[in-house]
Design an enzyme around this catalytic site. Structure first.
Site, PDB file in Angstrom:
ATOM      1  N   GLU A 104       0.814  -1.211   0.000  1.00  0.00           N
ATOM      2  CA  GLU A 104       0.000   0.000   0.000  1.00  0.00           C
ATOM      3  C   GLU A 104       0.851   1.266   0.000  1.00  0.00           C
ATOM      4  O   GLU A 104       0.376   2.354   0.343  1.00  0.00           O
ATOM      5  CB  GLU A 104      -0.928   0.013   1.223  1.00  0.00           C
ATOM      6  CG  GLU A 104      -1.955  -1.087   1.242  1.00  0.00           C
ATOM      7  CD  GLU A 104      -3.060  -0.910   0.200  1.00  0.00           C
ATOM      8  OE1 GLU A 104      -2.886  -0.070  -0.705  1.00  0.00           O
ATOM      9  OE2 GLU A 104      -4.073  -1.615   0.294  1.00  0.00           O
ATOM     10  N   HIS A 122      -3.134   2.720   8.377  1.00  0.00           N
ATOM     11  CA  HIS A 122      -4.151   2.054   7.564  1.00  0.00           C
ATOM     12  C   HIS A 122      -4.509   0.740   8.226  1.00  0.00           C
ATOM     13  O   HIS A 122      -3.620  -0.048   8.574  1.00  0.00           O
ATOM     14  CB  HIS A 122      -3.621   1.805   6.152  1.00  0.00           C
ATOM     15  CG  HIS A 122      -4.432   0.816   5.363  1.00  0.00           C
ATOM     16  ND1 HIS A 122      -5.799   0.923   5.216  1.00  0.00           N
ATOM     17  CD2 HIS A 122      -4.076  -0.313   4.693  1.00  0.00           C
ATOM     18  CE1 HIS A 122      -6.235  -0.086   4.472  1.00  0.00           C
ATOM     19  NE2 HIS A 122      -5.215  -0.856   4.158  1.00  0.00           N
ATOM     20  N   HIS A 124      -7.732  -2.601   8.667  1.00  0.00           N
ATOM     21  CA  HIS A 124      -8.904  -3.304   8.163  1.00  0.00           C
ATOM     22  C   HIS A 124      -9.903  -3.480   9.300  1.00  0.00           C
ATOM     23  O   HIS A 124     -10.506  -4.541   9.462  1.00  0.00           O
ATOM     24  CB  HIS A 124      -8.501  -4.665   7.597  1.00  0.00           C
ATOM     25  CG  HIS A 124      -7.647  -4.586   6.383  1.00  0.00           C
ATOM     26  ND1 HIS A 124      -7.141  -5.707   5.758  1.00  0.00           N
ATOM     27  CD2 HIS A 124      -7.199  -3.532   5.654  1.00  0.00           C
ATOM     28  CE1 HIS A 124      -6.416  -5.349   4.702  1.00  0.00           C
ATOM     29  NE2 HIS A 124      -6.439  -4.033   4.635  1.00  0.00           N
ATOM     30  N   TYR A 143     -20.431  13.825  17.690  1.00  0.00           N
ATOM     31  CA  TYR A 143     -19.730  15.080  17.411  1.00  0.00           C
ATOM     32  C   TYR A 143     -18.220  14.924  17.204  1.00  0.00           C
ATOM     33  O   TYR A 143     -17.563  15.825  16.690  1.00  0.00           O
ATOM     34  CB  TYR A 143     -20.004  16.107  18.516  1.00  0.00           C
ATOM     35  CG  TYR A 143     -19.477  15.752  19.886  1.00  0.00           C
ATOM     36  CD1 TYR A 143     -18.132  15.901  20.218  1.00  0.00           C
ATOM     37  CD2 TYR A 143     -20.341  15.291  20.877  1.00  0.00           C
ATOM     38  CE1 TYR A 143     -17.655  15.594  21.473  1.00  0.00           C
ATOM     39  CE2 TYR A 143     -19.881  14.990  22.141  1.00  0.00           C
ATOM     40  CZ  TYR A 143     -18.527  15.141  22.444  1.00  0.00           C
ATOM     41  OH  TYR A 143     -18.058  14.840  23.694  1.00  0.00           O
ATOM     42  N   HIS A 184     -12.817  -2.224   2.279  1.00  0.00           N
ATOM     43  CA  HIS A 184     -11.377  -2.360   2.513  1.00  0.00           C
ATOM     44  C   HIS A 184     -10.985  -2.000   3.945  1.00  0.00           C
ATOM     45  O   HIS A 184     -10.443  -2.826   4.654  1.00  0.00           O
ATOM     46  CB  HIS A 184     -10.628  -1.481   1.504  1.00  0.00           C
ATOM     47  CG  HIS A 184      -9.146  -1.658   1.505  1.00  0.00           C
ATOM     48  ND1 HIS A 184      -8.358  -1.413   0.400  1.00  0.00           N
ATOM     49  CD2 HIS A 184      -8.278  -2.042   2.467  1.00  0.00           C
ATOM     50  CE1 HIS A 184      -7.098  -1.643   0.682  1.00  0.00           C
ATOM     51  NE2 HIS A 184      -7.018  -2.028   1.949  1.00  0.00           N
ATOM     52  N   TYR A 239      -9.400  22.937  22.810  1.00  0.00           N
ATOM     53  CA  TYR A 239      -9.472  21.769  23.698  1.00  0.00           C
ATOM     54  C   TYR A 239      -8.078  21.297  24.104  1.00  0.00           C
ATOM     55  O   TYR A 239      -7.125  21.367  23.322  1.00  0.00           O
ATOM     56  CB  TYR A 239     -10.206  20.647  22.995  1.00  0.00           C
ATOM     57  CG  TYR A 239     -10.323  19.374  23.801  1.00  0.00           C
ATOM     58  CD1 TYR A 239     -11.253  19.265  24.820  1.00  0.00           C
ATOM     59  CD2 TYR A 239      -9.485  18.288  23.551  1.00  0.00           C
ATOM     60  CE1 TYR A 239     -11.361  18.110  25.577  1.00  0.00           C
ATOM     61  CE2 TYR A 239      -9.590  17.122  24.288  1.00  0.00           C
ATOM     62  CZ  TYR A 239     -10.523  17.041  25.300  1.00  0.00           C
ATOM     63  OH  TYR A 239     -10.621  15.895  26.047  1.00  0.00           O
TER      64      TYR A 239
END
Length: 243
Positions: A104, A122, A124, A143, A184, A239
């Site tokens: 990837e 990344h 799955h 939110y 994916h 925040y």
């Protein structure tokens, strides 16, 4: 990439050496790269421990200068060692190590080339992947979508490891720090590995929340409006602890 295929040979032997390519390492890792590699491996192992990936699915990258360190293809994360550091330049040319980079790589490089992100995760993840098969955008169920830049989009399906998938992902990420990949998984990025990982975990939680709420027969979950989300985005700017 997807689960490791039976015909995919591991890229190193059980002693932890490199593949039998006849090539030595491109160059030695610099101290800051060695430290970043240690953090990358810890993050990759965390994705397994937290159930966001299975086996060698998913991948992680972190940028150090103009070098992108990435998890290698088909190697279980618990077998990675300091000597396995794998890195490419922004053109994808391998400059560190002998293990083959993740399949990837086009997705990771697309993020590092076009954003100021320093880390990409990344996975799955099950709930997020399930949602990616149902909608084109994760409904505003909570939110905390504001923490990812707004409503989370789903990138149209394309074969893993292709430039097409990388392009679809970039369009889904426009103005966002995370997206879903149809059928994916997930992609998130951040200024640090911790931030990118936390965004992945938050995205998976929101997907689980939406699936849970929509599973109640006869009821439809309430969703937030764009105005309500904008109010949260404004509050999030202040925040956390001030340094």
């Amino acid at each position: 990439m997807a689960e490791r295929r039976d015909d995919e040979r591991d890229t190193r032997d059980v002693r932890g050496g490199g593949p039998d390519t006849g090539e030595g390492p491109r160059r030695s890792a610099r101290p800051e790269e060695a430290g970043a590699w240690e953090e990358l491996v810890a993050t990759a192992r965390r994705t397994v421990a937290d159930g966001l990936v299975v086996g060698t699915s998913g991948n992680v990258s972190v940028r150090v200068g103009d070098t992108v360190l990435v998890t290698p293809s088909g190697v279980p994360y618990d077998r990675l060692t300091p000597g396995d550091v794998t890195g490419v330049d922004l053109d994808g040319r391998q400059v560190l190590g002998t293990l083959v980079p993740t399949s990837e790589l086009p997705m990771h490089l697309a993020v590092h080339r076009t954003t100021d992100a320093r880390a990409v995760v990344h996975t799955h993840a099950v709930y997020a992947t399930a949602v990616s098969t149902l909608v084109t955008e994760l409904p505003l169920i909570h939110y905390m979508a504001a923490a990812l830049g707004g409503p989370v989009r789903v990138a149209p399906y394309a074969t893993y490891g292709t430039d097409e998938l990388a392009g679809n992902m970039l369009r889904a990420l426009a103005g966002r720090s995370g997206c879903l990949l149809q059928n994916h998984g997930t992609v998130t990025h951040g200024a640090t590995l911790d931030q990118a990982y936390d965004r992945t975990a938050q995205l998976e939680w929101m997907c689980r929340l939406w699936l849970t709420a929509t599973s109640v027969p006869g009821l439809t979950p309430s969703l937030l409006s764009g105005r309500q989300l904008a109010e949260v985005e404004e509050r999030l700017r202040g925040y956390g602890q001030r340094r």
